[in-house]
Design an enzyme around this catalytic site. Sequence first.
Site, PDB file in Angstrom:
ATOM      1  N   HIS A 260       0.831  -1.201   0.000  1.00  0.00           N
ATOM      2  CA  HIS A 260       0.000   0.000   0.000  1.00  0.00           C
ATOM      3  C   HIS A 260       0.864   1.249   0.000  1.00  0.00           C
ATOM      4  CE1 HIS A 260       1.201   0.935   4.040  1.00  0.00           C
ATOM      5  NE2 HIS A 260       0.362   1.926   4.119  1.00  0.00           N
ATOM      6  N   CYS A 261       2.198   1.093   0.165  1.00  0.00           N
ATOM      7  CA  CYS A 261       3.063   2.255   0.352  1.00  0.00           C
ATOM      8  C   CYS A 261       3.666   2.774  -0.953  1.00  0.00           C
ATOM      9  CB  CYS A 261       4.180   1.915   1.337  1.00  0.00           C
ATOM     10  SG  CYS A 261       3.616   1.646   3.021  1.00  0.00           S
ATOM     11  N   LEU A 262       4.584   1.987  -1.528  1.00  0.00           N
ATOM     12  CA  LEU A 262       5.368   2.529  -2.642  1.00  0.00           C
ATOM     13  C   LEU A 262       4.546   2.892  -3.865  1.00  0.00           C
ATOM     14  CD1 LEU A 262       8.819   0.731  -2.597  1.00  0.00           C
ATOM     15  CD2 LEU A 262       7.985   2.681  -1.319  1.00  0.00           C
ATOM     16  N   ASP A 265       1.829   6.035  -1.866  1.00  0.00           N
ATOM     17  CA  ASP A 265       2.195   7.173  -1.019  1.00  0.00           C
ATOM     18  C   ASP A 265       2.899   8.303  -1.760  1.00  0.00           C
ATOM     19  OD1 ASP A 265       1.066   5.603   0.870  1.00  0.00           O
ATOM     20  OD2 ASP A 265       2.903   5.217   1.999  1.00  0.00           O
TER      21      ASP A 265
END
Length: 419
Positions: A260-262, A265
């Site tokens: 869900h981050c790279l 975000d």
Amino acid sequence: MDEKVVVVGQGYVGLPLAMRAVRAGFTVVGIDVDPWRVKRLNAAETYIEDVGDEALDAALRTGRYHATTAYADAEGFDVGVVTVPTPLHEGVPDLRHVADAGRSLAAFIRPGVTVVLESTTYPGTTEEYLRQVLEEGSGLRTPGDFHLGYSPERIDPGNERWRLENTPKIVSGVDAASLAKVQAFYGRIVDDAVPVSSPRVAELSKLLENTFRHVNVALVNELSIFAGQLGIDVWEAIDAASTKPFGYMRFTPGPGVGGHCLPIDPSYLSWKVKRSLGHTFRFVELANDINDHMPDHVVHRLTLALNERRKPVKDSRILVLGLAYKKNTGDLRESPAIGVVKALRRLGADVRAADPHIETCSLPFDVEMAELTATELARADAVLILTDHDRFDYELVARASALVFDTRNRCRGANVERI
């Protein structure tokens, strides 16, 4: 009387936090919108790698933890922590889960309580967006009536060295009193709570962490493409550069980025810069373009490798090793493996997959799962390593396979090609 903590969201961020809060002596209510999750949690059945059944059972047996879908159980809370997803929708931040959680908690806010947002988001979300939701729903104000802060999650699923409790935790508040409350709460949860001057700083720090990684992964991904075309072993070059004790940090190429981050975000930061300043964040947009196209590059390289052996992709039997976006986890969120498998199937390949961390029922597409055996390897026209789980026997993979295309640098041999 024990302080009551409500953790909204019992996923890979919220559940470890809830377990740690129980161990710290809090009474904890874990709220999740998914009835299946709630049922499993209350039966001491985990679905998060970082929280075992034993830890969950121990928390339940204290009588100070239970999971629920009902926000009514939040009544009387002292600290409320929001750990819900913040996805992108058509390139725009989607804060509906934050809004839903805020509206639901607002009904139970009373003077003196503390609310903390942990979900990754753009600078200004806590002070401008969540504060308005909470104030409108409660009729109270912050600063003044209740406390509000932001503390970005730093969970690294599957990391046995750096866990919630020993990873420094950034904390912030909308005023000095809120910061003191937020810092006091996390001071009982983690070894080191690091205060910053405002939620905006804390929100930006989280985006900086992930954008830094995203951009550097894109750098080595593009470098791996050009190095291959130049006939240079990019992995040897990375190993050589990694001997420098200063001014360098090791990053390695792969089939793309996931979680869900790279993938998400850095786009929050790019969106905020564009919306507020009217400028494009060129580094982020370029990194997005490079990393988004790595699954296509993997399929192209595998196609070339099969062509060299006079085999078309169509009707070739391809065994994919690893579907999760990250080694030693079963997390499929935004996994580049999904794009690779779908592309190979569109080309007519007979794709099978092996991943000891994933249950077939959780797959977002229909693919036959297989055990990693010498027989299965020998039957494959090509073996494609996408996620390098430690439970795979890489010596067996190299020995028993006709062709291995390795995106993670785990195999050696005359029959092995690396990204």
